[in-house]
Design a protein around this motif. Structure first.
Motif, PDB file in Angstrom:
ATOM      1  N   UNK A 107       0.795  -1.110   0.103  1.00  0.00           N
ATOM      2  CA  UNK A 107       0.091   0.124  -0.164  1.00  0.00           C
ATOM      3  C   UNK A 107       0.769   1.245   0.019  1.00  0.00           C
ATOM      4  N   UNK A 108       2.093   1.154   0.793  1.00  0.00           N
ATOM      5  CA  UNK A 108       2.828   2.342   0.993  1.00  0.00           C
ATOM      6  C   UNK A 108       3.532   2.656  -0.483  1.00  0.00           C
ATOM      7  N   UNK A 109       3.900   1.681  -1.094  1.00  0.00           N
ATOM      8  CA  UNK A 109       4.511   2.035  -2.594  1.00  0.00           C
ATOM      9  C   UNK A 109       3.396   2.673  -3.375  1.00  0.00           C
ATOM     10  N   UNK A 110       2.225   2.137  -3.251  1.00  0.00           N
ATOM     11  CA  UNK A 110       1.191   2.587  -4.113  1.00  0.00           C
ATOM     12  C   UNK A 110       0.690   4.044  -3.982  1.00  0.00           C
ATOM     13  N   UNK A 111       0.793   4.344  -2.680  1.00  0.00           N
ATOM     14  CA  UNK A 111       0.513   5.790  -1.907  1.00  0.00           C
ATOM     15  C   UNK A 111       1.461   6.736  -2.459  1.00  0.00           C
ATOM     16  N   UNK A 112       2.819   6.349  -2.400  1.00  0.00           N
ATOM     17  CA  UNK A 112       3.805   7.214  -2.720  1.00  0.00           C
ATOM     18  C   UNK A 112       3.812   7.539  -4.073  1.00  0.00           C
ATOM     19  N   UNK A 113       3.498   6.430  -5.079  1.00  0.00           N
ATOM     20  CA  UNK A 113       3.499   6.678  -6.332  1.00  0.00           C
ATOM     21  C   UNK A 113       2.437   7.626  -6.875  1.00  0.00           C
TER      22      UNK A 113
END
Ligand SMILES: Nc1c(NC[C@H](O)[C@H](O)[C@H](O)CO)[nH]c(=O)[nH]c1=O
Ligand SMILES: CC(=O)[C@@H](O)COP(=O)(O)O
Length: 134
Positions: free
Chosen positions: A120-126
């Motif tokens: 989730x964190x990777x998607x949020x940042x992207x």
């Protein structure tokens, strides 16, 4: 709609597949979509797949999903350090967000299971980076 490419490690696929599912769900929640996925053997093998995705030019950002579990040596440190460095370099080289959804090093399998939210964190940042860099 923001289009995201996912590069996923096959190593520890029981965990990384959960990371990918959470990433897909979170992308949908943020009105984005994971439109391309490349599965690589392990975290260390990600850079060349990221480069292919960025060369193809069909995504607005790339997320990396993997988990590096400690062994009996410091090899996990090498894998994460080298991969994360090149991941950041590719983002700058292509001027596109490439975010880090890789857990570890120095991590047990139980700790890895507790960190599937890194997807989730990777998607949020992207998504945030695509918007802020528009
Ligand atoms: N131990 C883990 C690895 N190691 C494998 C490397 O990432 C790479 O696939 C190999 O060295 C061949 O180039 N990879 C992970 O993703 N997670 C691990 O825990
Ligand atoms: C991080 C890994 O590649 C892991 O399999 C290394 O295990 P070891 O440190 O016992 O060689």
């Amino acid at each position: 709609m923001i289009k995201i490419g996912a590069v996923v490690a096959e190593f520890n696929f029981d965990i990384t597949s959960m990371m990918l599912e959470l990433a897909k769900q979170h992308a949908k929640f943020l009105d984005a979509e994971i439109t391309e996925t490349i599965v690589v053997p392990g975290v260390f093998d990600m850079p060349i797949a990221i480069k292919k995705m960025l060369d193809d030019g069909n995504v607005d950002a790339v997320i990396t999903l993997g988990c590096v579990i400690e062994g009996d040596t410091d090899h996990d440190q090498v894998v994460v350090a080298q991969a994360s460095r090149l991941i950041a370099d590719l983002s700058l080289q292509y001027n596109k967000p490439v975010t880090l959804g890789i857990s570890g090093p120095g991590m047990t399998r139980l700790e890895a299971h507790k960190r599937v939210e890194y997807g989730k964190r990777a998607v949020e940042a992207a998504v945030k980076l695509v918007k802020v860099l528009e």
